[in-house]
Design a protein around this motif. Structure first.
Motif, PDB file in Angstrom:
ATOM      1  N   THR A  50       0.828  -1.206   0.000  1.00  0.00           N
ATOM      2  CA  THR A  50       0.000   0.000   0.000  1.00  0.00           C
ATOM      3  C   THR A  50       0.865   1.260   0.000  1.00  0.00           C
ATOM      4  O   THR A  50       0.620   2.204  -0.768  1.00  0.00           O
ATOM      5  N   ALA A  57       1.469   6.792  -6.991  1.00  0.00           N
ATOM      6  CA  ALA A  57       0.159   7.120  -7.573  1.00  0.00           C
ATOM      7  C   ALA A  57       0.232   8.243  -8.613  1.00  0.00           C
ATOM      8  O   ALA A  57      -0.562   8.279  -9.549  1.00  0.00           O
TER       9      ALA A  57
ATOM     10  N   ALA B  57      -5.732   3.314  -1.780  1.00  0.00           N
ATOM     11  CA  ALA B  57      -4.724   2.283  -2.083  1.00  0.00           C
ATOM     12  C   ALA B  57      -4.840   1.048  -1.195  1.00  0.00           C
ATOM     13  O   ALA B  57      -4.505  -0.052  -1.617  1.00  0.00           O
TER      14      ALA B  57
END
Lengths: 368, 368
Positions: A50, A57, B57
């Motif tokens: 994560t 991102a 995420a």
């Protein structure tokens, strides 16, 4: 508009119901929904994965590295094969699709267990191939052999362990069966839940390199959707001899894996500790389901996966049980569509499972 | 192992080279690489989209909502159609693939421009269909008509504007052409760069709803990979009459779009302001390329996209120019494989373009 005639027989796959649907249709709060219908890893993705995705991102605008160099290297390293033995798909589903479309046409034959992963048949029908199924629901290799001798097959599917029932054939029996198969028949060994099966029982372990070396007409499929907790990111892989991989690549569309997915898979492979902890907890929690089923007098199929199939025999109608649970925010999979009066429940986290038992108690009481 | 014979003629698509490759092979620092080969939005993804993905995420372990309810609703709303008119693919590429596989078999015919998006032909060859191409490189609808009358076609591809050349046929001419096409021929209108074309020239604008209402045998394709800056996330869509959409769904594998991709696309549709700003800057910067080409005496194709094709005639060899730029960390697309002695450059950000001109000056000087 006329389309290809073969499509007339193709049905579409019914996926497990998403949380959003339960929220929309039954007004359950999203945070209260317990989704145990699609065999995801209920412990969530590794926090390391994560963190990596949050960091990356901003790279979403860049096309993925279509060579998938890094992920292929990481998988080749894990499985002790060469990069040329690896193909990466949007879930191992996509590799199944490539296998069927590479081998099958209208006059082809595909052999599989009566009750197994639904996509084998759907992809088969897209090509117009004939689907041949065993009589038994669970994998019965004697029946596979008998049907193979009788009809032959272009593709054979072995789901080890089997989804949606959970049983798993021993490796030695699989190898003995493979000895009898023609080198021109492609045997797909679907190992989507292999991490679970081989953790529980060493006799179930299929080692991809050993498999494809001994049987060059096989392909081993693995996925990041289950134990590796990336079901939402769509990534799986196939391991086979280079000539097979090269042909399957002809069916792969460019950029079939997202930029963030590639990064997530690479990172997930670095955190095997997380995966192993999740698998250990899975089997601890599974015993609670086994005890629950026994306490109610329900039969269950001993499972080598992260789900369990509970049969209602003539006691309850599985479709009703699943629907009532759904209305209470608990999503499980009704197996009526697979010809079973049974439900398949993904083994959740401890507190989720406790709630499932509570809700199931009430639902069964009301349906009595 | 024998595979379907049609695959013998299938070549694999060569994607634009990734940044990672330049770093590996030429030792250029990742931050110095200028990648202008794949027509991404060089301004990056909207910061609002990035923030959303960072927030979500941790949800990577959950399978995507396979109904894609929210994204379909958002697209239906944008295009003023119903959800049943929308299909979502892993890039609009995947919808192309569905269209070809739904309509074509070995004896089918596919009509397209001589120089257009390479995947039309690759998907066509996967089915064994015959590919018919116009004589002119750029779209010439008179030639399309002539070939259609002569051979017929199961599928026609119109790339509006055209990738990799950049030209765009006027909407009125497209409509006049469509009037002459049989209702059983599927016409694919690939609008991957429509946001750019319709911004530059209203005459190029194709309105999906109007198109599919007037011509029910058409499908309009759009993508999030270009103006919407999500090339790495793999998402595009098709808009067509419900009967076409329903059939294409039979070829869609479940979960073809990742959880994070769905979220990113939904968020990107909310930030049209970002998209419009990027498009405006694109055309401002494009004039610099036009002037650069003129100053060097190179011909270029007036472009309705976010890239420009510069022809070298007998002055330079495009393959050499592209290779020398690559070694300097500037990735552009050599069009030799498309039968053109030309390079295609994505219009980058102001500072990137300045560097491209500097590097190109040096490369051309050295190659003289």
């Amino acid at each position: 508009m006329q389309f290809n005639k073969v499509l007339e027989n193709v049905t579409t796959y019914e996926a497990g119901k998403p949380i959003e649907l339960v929220v929309r249709e039954y007004g359950v709060k999203p945070e209260s929904v317990i989704k145990l219908a699609s065999n995801e890893n209920p412990y969530g993705t590794s926090p390391k994965v994560t963190a990596k995705i949050q960091e990356l991102a901003k790279n979403m605008f860049v096309y993925p590295d279509d060579s998938m160099y890094e992920l292929k290297e990481a998988l080749a390293n894990k499985f002790e094969v060469e990069s040329s033995n690896v193909i990466i798909g949007s879930g191992s589903d996509q590799i199944l699709e490539f296998c069927v479309h590479a081998k099958c046409e209208k006059d082809s034959k595909i052999l599989m267990a009566k009750t197994t992963f639904a996509m084998y048949e759907i992809y088969g029908k897209q090509t117009g191939a004939t689907i041949i199924k065993t009589e038994d629901d669970q994998h019965n290799l004697e029946q596979f052999s008998k049907l193979y001798k009788e009809h032959g097959a272009d593709v054979i599917f072995l789901c080890l362990p089997n989804n949606p029932l959970g049983e798993c054939v021993d490796k030695d029996d699989v190898y003995a069966f493979l000895e009898t198969i023609d080198s021109n028949t492609l045997v797909v060994v679907d190992g989507a839940y292999q991490e679970y099966a081989s953790f529980k029982d060493e006799k179930k372990r299929i080692v991809a390199k050993d498999l494809i070396t001994k049987f060059p007409n096989t392909i081993y499929l693995g996925t990041f959707s289950k134990a590796y907790a990336l079901g939402g990111m769509r990534v799986g892989y196939g391991i086979a001899q280079a000539n097979i991989i090269k042909t399957l690549y002809k069916l792969r569309a460019p950029f079939n894996i997202t930029t963030l997915t590639l990064a997530a898979a690479i990172e997930a492979l670095k955190d095997e500790e997380f995966v192993n902890e999740c698998i250990a907890k899975n089997f601890e929690e599974m015993t609670r389901y086994e005890e629950y089923a026994k306490s109610k007098g329900f039969e269950y199929i001993p499972s080598y996966t992260n789900f369990i199939t509970i049969k209602f025999a003539d006691k309850f109608v599985s479709k009703e049980v699943a629907q009532k649970l759904l209305e209470r925010g608990v999503i499980v999979r009704d197996l009526t569509g697979y010809g079973q009066n049974a439900i398949r429940i993904t083994i959740g986290r401890n507190e989720q499972n406790t709630k499932v038992f509570e809700q199931l108690d009430e639902v069964l009481e009301n349906l009595k």
